[in-house]
Structures are given as structure tokens and as C-alpha cells.
Write an enzyme that holds these catalytic residues in place. Structure first.
Site, PDB file in Angstrom:
ATOM      1  N   CYS A 119      -2.160   9.620   2.593  1.00 50.33           N
ATOM      2  CA  CYS A 119      -1.700   8.973   1.356  1.00 50.33           C
ATOM      3  C   CYS A 119      -2.594   9.316   0.178  1.00 50.33           C
ATOM      4  CB  CYS A 119      -1.641   7.468   1.552  1.00 50.33           C
ATOM      5  SG  CYS A 119      -3.200   6.771   2.114  1.00 50.33           S
ATOM      6  N   GLU A 176       0.886  -1.172   0.000  1.00 47.05           N
ATOM      7  CA  GLU A 176       0.000   0.000   0.000  1.00 47.05           C
ATOM      8  C   GLU A 176       0.918   1.215   0.000  1.00 47.05           C
ATOM      9  OE1 GLU A 176      -3.319   0.020  -0.080  1.00 47.05           O
ATOM     10  OE2 GLU A 176      -3.722  -2.101   0.195  1.00 47.05           O
TER      11      GLU A 176
END
Ligand code: NAD
Length: 469
Positions: free
Chosen positions: A250, A216
Site C-alpha cells: 500500500c 486504511e
């Protein structure tokens, strides 16, 4: 490499593996109990965890911790508890005519011991949300949180130590060296959340043991504003998405692509929205600080570099915070070679890049690595569909920012340089399971006709199969 550290890690892994070997398919009740304990731990210690995060960040808006780190874990655990029985059930799968009366079943089996490496920006959520999925799927879990959040990591280690046996779930704290040793362990699965450069190293370390990885990662997530967009709504939602956790998200919009004639009016509205949400920056309890002096200096360096290359620097506020809070900054006329247009920003800076034709905006997005998120603002459905078809991204929110991340029924994960694999809800359960196909043959089976000695029957059957399949 530190031999004592390696030994400690190996011992932790071996103890978990031994425990897993003794119970390879934990019952629903066992998994439920583990999820309940994680849920209870999260609920009971929310305020203490939020306080630890505030300490680590210098300042972290309490509400941001409660929403993005604690509620998210609670909601993931409750979602898993509600659907666990269904997720665990073996599935009947269609069986082709020529294999009948045999039948297909797909069974979901835990992988074993999984490693989770977490970053600092949502330190509880990014460690515990994957843990929810891994525990639901029946695995044992070792977690390595970030060294940049020492208070949160230490508290997490203590709480997990109180609520779980070390062979069920354990937190191993430490810096990048510990991370390096951790990712070299022969896990059954490694789940890494962090930057793309470290993700590359982690994938290589895992490959040595053929450990499957979920990565991720991050990247530069564009927000494309269409000519059909409602500017007031767009500005308010972009300002929120960019300044939540001071841009240290993010999936924060990294840069804006705006029709040239709308660049100035949108910039004005964005600055006004930022001032409305945060009437001041210095001392504002709602506004989060930058995680470390090094990260603060890096962000300031991005602004200085852009300014030196001729960019216009527009700050939303005139304050001078005396801590690591950073005044939101819009950057206009930024040349493409400015560092801020090359690296993931991960802070409250937003380049506003004008475009004339949609083709130009799409070309700019597609020149770069595939981003973790993409945002599109507008009302013109045909334009929206075109952007969706002609760009790649890990996930998309249309007419807002960040919220696709909150969808437990949808997969969350990157594509290309922004990552591989996915989690959230059932997608996470499947990530941490081996989906094992079983073909259960019946006593009387047509497949016998394919056995040697081969002859005319074989040829006829093959001909028939070709016609009917
Ligand atoms: P990072 O890659 O520096 O660190 C992440 C973790 O890896 C930390 O626990 C660290 O100790 C460990 N680590 C560092 N070097 C290592 C090495 N050589 N081997 C093994 N482990 C090592 O990332 P960060 O600065 O903590 O987080 C910010 C990045 O994470 C941003 O790029 C952001 O986009 C990304 N991110 C992605 C997601 C997502 O869900 N895709 C979520 C949050 C953050």
C-alpha cells in the site's frame, strides 16, 4: 442476501457481545494472556503461514513473509505487552482553577466487539496487527480476511480457532459477499484495510448503524527526488521499496517525480539496482509473483495502455517468467491521461515523471487525492521542509521508502482519500478504546455559586472568570 450467512454472522457477533457484557473491563492479566497467545501462535506457525502465503501468491519470497507479515505482528504484540500497563492506566488531566478541588481523569475503556476486514497483500499482518491493538484495548474481535489468499485465510481461521475461544477472537472467511454482510453488522468499531472504492462502500454500510470506522486505504504515493539527492543511494532504496512484494504494497512508491536532467541517469541506476537485487526474474526465489491472473492482466494492461499513448517502456530484465512473476518496468514520457497515472499501480511498474521547478512537482502531487505515503530524497533541508509543508500524505519517509510504516511509536494511517484514523502502538490502543473523561466533583465546590437564583454574585463571578481564564 444469503439468510444463512447473515444468521451465522449475527450469531458470532451476539456471542462475542454477550461475553463482552459479562466482562466489560478485562484486567491487564486477561489482555496479556490474549496477546501472549497471539504472539505464540505467530511464532510457532511462522513457517506454515509463510508457506500458505507462497501458495496463495503463486510465489511469495519466504523472507518477505517472515519480515513483513510475521516479524511485524510479533513486534507489535511485544510492543503492546511491554507498554500495556501504562496504556491502560487512567490519566490525570489538568483541572482549571475555578473547578478545583474537583479533578479530571481520563479513562480508557474497551469499545466492545470490533470487526477487522483485511486485504490480500500482507494477509497475516493486516489482519493481526489491528487485532493486537484491539485485544490490548480489551475488545472482542471478528476478522474477515481476503478471499484472494484462501490458504492463508483458512490457516489463520484454524490457528485462531485453536488458540482463542470463538467469543474472544474469530476469523470468518469468505468473498466480497461475506465482506458486504460482515460490514453491515452493528459492531462497536469497524477497521477496514483495502482499496479506496471498497472503503467508500464500507463507510456507507457502517454509517447505517452509526458504526465508527477506521479506513486504511490506498492511493498513488509519489516519490519526489530533489536536485540535492544522492542518486546511487536513491536508486537503491527506491528499487527496494518498489519491488518488495513485487510492488504490491500500500505504501510502495507509485510514481517518481525527478528533475528533468536527472531522469535519464536515475532511470539507468534504477534498472541497474533492480538487476543487482534480482539477477534474474524467472524462477528467482527472492522475487514475489502477482497475486492472481486478473491482477497480472490488469498490470500488463497498464503497460499496454501507456505504450499505446506513446510512453517508453523499459524493462529491467530480458527474462520471460512462465508464472505470475512480472518483470519490473519503468515507464518514461507517460502522458497524464494514461491509466497508469490515474489508478493506484500496486505492482512492479514505475512511471518516471520529469519536472523543471519544484512548484510543478508540488502542483502535480496536490492535483491528485491525498496519498497514503510520500517519499522525498535529497540533502537540502530547506527544500525538504518546503515539500513537507506544502503537501499532504498519510506518512512520510525521507531518503528511503516504506520504513515509516515500521514505527510503532508513530501513528500509521491515511488522510483524505487514503483513509481516516490511525493505528500502531498506542495509537492503535486509542483507536479501539473510548477515552472517557471523568470530572470528579468535590464536596465543596465553587460551581455552587452559579446556581439560581441569579443575581449580582453571578455577574461578578462571570466577570472574574472572563478575566482569569
Ligand atoms: P479490496 O478493497 O478489494 O478488499 C479488501 C477486503 O474487503 C477483502 O477482504 C474483501 O473481501 C473485502 N470486500 C470486497 N468488497 C467488499 C464490499 N463490497 N463490502 C465489504 N467488504 C468487501 O482491497 P484489496 O485488493 O484486497 O487490497 C488492495 C488495496 O488495499 C490497495 O488499494 C491498497 O493500497 C490497499 N491497502 C491499504 C493498506 C493500508 O494500510 N492503508 C494496506 C494494504 C493495502
Amino acid at each position: 442476501m444469503d439468510i444463512a450467512l447473515q444468521e451465522r454472522l449475527h450469531l458470532a457477533l451476539t456471542a462475542q457481545r454477550r461475553a463482552f457484557d459479562a466482562e466489560r473491563m478485562p484486567s491487564e492479566a486477561v489482555r496479556r494472556d490474549r496477546l501472549q497467545r497471539l504472539l505464540g501462535m505467530t511464532r510457532q506457525h511462522s513457517e506454515a503461514l509463510a508457506a500458505a502465503m507462497a501458495q496463495d501468491f503463486g510465489h511469495r519470497a519466504r523472507q518477505e513473509s517472515l519480515l513483513a507479515d510475521l516479524f511485524t505482528v510479533e513486534s507489535a504484540a511485544r510492543h503492546a505487552l511491554k507498554r500495556l500497563r501504562r496504556w491502560m492506566k487512567p490519566r490525570r488531566v489538568e483541572t482549571p482553577l475555578h473547578f478545583l478541588p474537583g479533578r479530571n481523569v481520563l479513562m480508557r475503556q474497551p469499545l466492545g466487539v470490533v470487526g477487522i476486514v483485511a486485504p490480500w497483500n500482507y494477509p497475516y499482518y493486516l489482519a493481526m496487527a489491528p487485532a493486537v491493538a484491539a485485544l490490548a484495548a480489551g475488545n472482542r474481535v471478528l476478522i474477515k480476511p481476503s478471499e484472494l489468499t484462501p490458504a492463508t485465510s483458512a490457516l489463520m481461521a484454524r490457528l485462531v480457532g485453536e488458540c482463542f475461544a470463538p467469543e474472544e477472537m474469530q476469523v470468518i472467511t469468505g468473498d466480497a459477499e461475506v465482506g458486504k454482510a460482515f460490514t453491515q453488522l452493528p459492531f462497536d468499531h469497524l477497521f477496514f484495510t483495502g482499496s479506496t472504492p471498497v472503503g467508500r462502500i464500507v463507510a456507507q454500510a457502517a454509517a447505517k448503524n452509526l458504526v465508527p470506522v477506521t479506513l486504511e486505504l490506498g492511493g498513488k504515493s509519489p516519490a519526489i527526488v530533489d536536485r540535492s539527492a544522492d542518486l546511487a543511494l536513491t536508486a537503491s532504496r527506491l528499487a527496494f521499496g518498489k519491488l518488495f512484494n513485487a510492488g504490491q504494497t500500500c505504501v510502495a512508491p507509485d510514481y517518481l517525480l525527478v528533475p528533468r536532467e536527472l531522469a535519464e541517469p536515475l532511470t539507468e541506476r534504477l534498472l541497474a539496482e533492480m538487476r543487482r537485487m534480482y539477477p534474474r526474474i524467472a524462477g528467482n526465489p527472492d522475487y514475489t509473483a502477482i497475486i492472481s491472473p486478473r491482477h497480472h492482466a490488469r498490470l500488463q494492461g497498464l503497460v499496454d495502455d501507456a505504450a499505446q499513448r506513446g510512453a517508453r517502456v523499459l524493462k529491467s530484465h530480458v527474462d520471460h517468467p512462465d508464472d505470475r512473476r512480472m518483470v519490473p518496468t519503468l515507464l518514461l514520457d507517460v502522458p497524464a491521461d494514461a491509466i497508469v497515472m490515474q489508478e493506484e499501480i500496486f505492482g512492479p511498474l514505475l512511471p518516471v515523471v520529469p519536472y523543471d521547478q519544484l512548484d510543478d512537482a508540488l502542483a502535480q502531487v496536490n492535483r491528485g487525492d491525498r496519498p497514503l505515503a510520500l517519499y522525498w530524497f535529497g540533502q537540502d533541508g530547506a527544500m525538504r521542509d518546503r515539500v513537507m509543508r506544502e503537501t499532504h500524505a498519510g506518512g512520510v519517509t525521507v531518503n528511503d521508502c516504506l520504513w515509516h510504516l515500521g514505527q510503532e511509536e508513530q501513528p500509521f494511517g491515511g488522510v483524505g482519500a487514503s483513509g481516516m484514523g490511525a493505528y500502531h502502538g498506542e495509537w492503535g490502543f486509542r483507536t479501539f478504546s473510548k477515552e472517557k473523561p471523568l470530572f470528579i466533583q468535590s464536596r465543596f465546590a465553587g460551581t455552587r455559586l452559579f446556581q439560581p437564583p441569579y443575581g449580582a454574585t453571578f455577574e461578578k463571578l462571570l466577570g472574574l472568570l472572563k478575566r482569569i481564564t
